[in-house]
Design a protein around this motif. Structure first.
Motif, PDB file in Angstrom:
ATOM      1  N   HIS A   1       0.867  -1.080  -0.199  1.00 17.25           N
ATOM      2  CA  HIS A   1      -0.267  -0.135   0.170  1.00 17.25           C
ATOM      3  C   HIS A   1       1.127   1.200   0.015  1.00 17.25           C
ATOM      4  O   HIS A   1       2.047   1.683   1.310  1.00 17.25           O
ATOM      5  N   VAL A   2       0.423   1.770  -1.288  1.00 20.16           N
ATOM      6  CA  VAL A   2       1.486   3.070  -1.567  1.00 20.16           C
ATOM      7  C   VAL A   2       0.334   4.555  -0.570  1.00 20.16           C
ATOM      8  O   VAL A   2      -0.756   4.745  -1.737  1.00 20.16           O
ATOM      9  N   THR A   3       0.501   5.040   0.435  1.00 13.44           N
ATOM     10  CA  THR A   3       0.269   6.229   0.220  1.00 13.44           C
ATOM     11  C   THR A   3       0.860   7.228   0.428  1.00 13.44           C
ATOM     12  O   THR A   3       2.065   7.524   0.931  1.00 13.44           O
ATOM     13  N   ASP A   4       0.329   9.322   0.801  1.00 13.95           N
ATOM     14  CA  ASP A   4       1.018   9.902   1.059  1.00 13.95           C
ATOM     15  C   ASP A   4       0.382  11.143   1.442  1.00 13.95           C
ATOM     16  O   ASP A   4      -0.784  11.204   1.450  1.00 13.95           O
ATOM     17  N   THR A   5       0.688  12.420   2.214  1.00 11.09           N
ATOM     18  CA  THR A   5       0.497  13.652   2.901  1.00 11.09           C
ATOM     19  C   THR A   5       1.438  14.679   2.479  1.00 11.09           C
ATOM     20  O   THR A   5       2.527  14.073   1.165  1.00 11.09           O
ATOM     21  N   GLU A   6       1.360  15.296   2.875  1.00 12.70           N
ATOM     22  CA  GLU A   6       2.031  16.796   2.062  1.00 12.70           C
ATOM     23  C   GLU A   6       3.784  16.504   2.494  1.00 12.70           C
ATOM     24  O   GLU A   6       4.407  17.550   2.154  1.00 12.70           O
ATOM     25  N   GLU A   7       3.844  15.589   3.955  1.00 14.17           N
ATOM     26  CA  GLU A   7       5.644  15.287   4.132  1.00 14.17           C
ATOM     27  C   GLU A   7       5.759  14.674   3.993  1.00 14.17           C
ATOM     28  O   GLU A   7       7.072  14.860   3.807  1.00 14.17           O
ATOM     29  N   ASN A   8       4.832  13.541   3.967  1.00 13.67           N
ATOM     30  CA  ASN A   8       5.910  12.179   3.541  1.00 13.67           C
ATOM     31  C   ASN A   8       5.010  10.969   2.807  1.00 13.67           C
ATOM     32  O   ASN A   8       4.034  11.295   2.732  1.00 13.67           O
ATOM     33  N   LEU A   9       5.905  10.250   2.028  1.00 13.54           N
ATOM     34  CA  LEU A   9       5.613   9.116   1.374  1.00 13.54           C
ATOM     35  C   LEU A   9       5.399   8.054   2.560  1.00 13.54           C
ATOM     36  O   LEU A   9       6.569   7.735   2.819  1.00 13.54           O
ATOM     37  N   LYS A  10       4.185   7.075   1.971  1.00 16.06           N
ATOM     38  CA  LYS A  10       4.519   5.704   3.278  1.00 16.06           C
ATOM     39  C   LYS A  10       3.759   4.662   2.194  1.00 16.06           C
ATOM     40  O   LYS A  10       2.705   4.742   1.431  1.00 16.06           O
ATOM     41  N   ILE A  11       5.265   3.752   1.670  1.00 15.52           N
ATOM     42  CA  ILE A  11       5.157   2.608   1.905  1.00 15.52           C
ATOM     43  C   ILE A  11       5.143   1.540   2.243  1.00 15.52           C
ATOM     44  O   ILE A  11       5.702   1.060   3.688  1.00 15.52           O
ATOM     45  N   THR A  12       3.693   0.111   2.670  1.00 11.34           N
ATOM     46  CA  THR A  12       3.495  -0.672   3.940  1.00 11.34           C
ATOM     47  C   THR A  12       3.272  -1.202   2.938  1.00 11.34           C
ATOM     48  O   THR A  12       3.019  -1.957   2.027  1.00 11.34           O
ATOM     49  N   VAL A  13       4.363  -2.839   3.099  1.00  4.95           N
ATOM     50  CA  VAL A  13       4.595  -3.778   2.716  1.00  4.95           C
ATOM     51  C   VAL A  13       4.184  -5.620   4.083  1.00  4.95           C
ATOM     52  O   VAL A  13       4.742  -5.045   5.019  1.00  4.95           O
ATOM     53  N   LYS A  14       3.275  -5.831   3.184  1.00  4.88           N
ATOM     54  CA  LYS A  14       2.397  -6.513   3.807  1.00  4.88           C
ATOM     55  C   LYS A  14       2.461  -8.071   3.749  1.00  4.88           C
ATOM     56  O   LYS A  14       2.128  -8.601   2.900  1.00  4.88           O
ATOM     57  N   ASP A  15       3.336  -9.417   4.698  1.00  6.26           N
ATOM     58  CA  ASP A  15       3.162 -10.710   4.030  1.00  6.26           C
ATOM     59  C   ASP A  15       2.357 -11.036   5.530  1.00  6.26           C
ATOM     60  O   ASP A  15       2.239 -10.595   6.726  1.00  6.26           O
ATOM     61  N   ASN A  16       2.159 -13.015   4.827  1.00  9.51           N
ATOM     62  CA  ASN A  16       1.201 -13.229   6.335  1.00  9.51           C
ATOM     63  C   ASN A  16       2.171 -14.811   6.266  1.00  9.51           C
ATOM     64  O   ASN A  16       1.775 -16.244   6.338  1.00  9.51           O
ATOM     65  N   GLY A  17       4.393 -14.628   6.703  1.00 10.16           N
ATOM     66  CA  GLY A  17       5.111 -15.911   5.799  1.00 10.16           C
ATOM     67  C   GLY A  17       4.710 -16.158   7.750  1.00 10.16           C
ATOM     68  O   GLY A  17       3.864 -15.835   8.484  1.00 10.16           O
ATOM     69  N   CYS A  18       5.758 -16.172   8.578  1.00  5.39           N
ATOM     70  CA  CYS A  18       5.947 -16.775   9.536  1.00  5.39           C
ATOM     71  C   CYS A  18       6.571 -16.059  10.753  1.00  5.39           C
ATOM     72  O   CYS A  18       6.584 -16.661  12.002  1.00  5.39           O
TER      73      CYS A  18
END
Length: 308
Positions: free
Chosen positions: A223-240
């Protein structure tokens, strides 16, 4: 307190400034200490005078202590840096000899089989050998790229030449590079660009996603979102997940893979290189256990000026 004890305390303060900060700070602390000692503890009190040889010796002692300490500290730091570089080179050689042998052996084996038995192989078998060699070649290329970046990071040579970079293009290229249905990407940003070094940022994100795909058989969500100050990148897995909830160990140089991981382990460079690249962009990267799996959160400033 005896005058000698006060003198030693002030000299220790000057030496500490030289060790903790710099030679100039140490010399400044020495000057302040010498003047304070002369002003408060020598006769006549509350005046700054150098009327006898003892006052001159005290002043010289402060300066000499600060100078010698700063020189020793500089020498020690250079030796420590040289030791770290030598240790890193030894670690790289050890890791290269162990971990790069597998893709090289696979590539050589596939090509030798294709060369020796080409006339006896079915087209599907030839295609399989070429595909396997190509996959291992890409894996080898990724390893070498990470080794080069790790060397630059350890020697403070990683310089991110930042330019306006298309966010959607980064993740479109990433999706093509992996070419797997297990990867789902959602780019929901208000601004289409970020000031960054595109090749380096792609490498950092690639390392994070590659790590997630290795340790999970299920889908990996980005998921990639942003605000006026930051870009946020979230990488989620369902591993161990991470053993003992240790969220720092995977970022260490040449850290071993998680026990019971799914897929092939690497040489322990990916996340270390990713952190170095993100830090060069004045951003942060964090790893969290989510039970199941892990989540990597990358925060990048969106208001940096392009490098001159």
């Amino acid at each position: 307190m005896p005058i000698g004890g006060i003198l030693l305390i002030l000299q220790f303060g000057a030496a500490s400034c030289a060790i903790l900060y710099s030679r100039s700070n140490g010399l400044l602390a020495a000057l302040i200490g010498a003047v304070s000692f002369n002003f408060l503890f020598t006769q006549p009190q509350f005046s700054i005078r150098m009327e006898n040889i003892e006052d001159i010796i005290n002043m010289a002692t402060f300066v000499v202590v600060a100078f010698v300490t700063s020189e020793f500290t500089t020498f020690y730091q250079k030796q420590q840096k040289a030791l770290r570089v030598a240790q890193m080179q030894a670690d790289i050689l050890r890791s290269v000899s162990h971990d790069l042998r597998t893709p090289l052996a696979s590539i050589i084996g596939s090509m030798e089989t294709l060369h020796e038995y080409s006339t006896n192989l079915e087209e599907s078998e030839k295609t399989g050998l070429i595909s396997g060699a190509l996959q291992e070649s890409k894996r080898l290329h990724a390893y070498i790229e990470n080794i080069l970046h790790a060397t630059k990071i350890q020697n403070d040579l990683l310089i991110a030449a930042r330019t306006p970079t298309d966010i959607e293009r980064i993740f479109s290229d990433l999706e093509s590079r992996f070419n797997t249905s297990r990867l789902e990407i959602f780019v929901l940003v208000s601004s289409p660009t970020i000031i960054a070094s595109e090749p380096l940022l792609q490498q950092a994100i690639y390392n994070v996603v590659d790590n997630a795909l290795k340790f999970s058989q299920d889908k990996v969500l980005i998921h990639v979102t942003d605000t006026e100050e930051n870009l946020k990148i979230t990488v989620k897995d369902n591993g161990c997940g991470l053993p003992n909830n240790d969220t720092e160990a995977p970022f260490q140089l040449f850290s071993s893979s998680r026990k019971g991981d799914i897929g092939k382990g690497g040489i322990g460079l990916g996340l270390n290189v990713a952190r170095g690249i993100i830090s060069a962009h004045k951003g942060t990267i964090q790893l969290r256990n989510t039970n199941p799996g892990c989540k990597v959160i990358i925060m990048l400033p969106t208001i940096n000026e392009p490098a001159s």
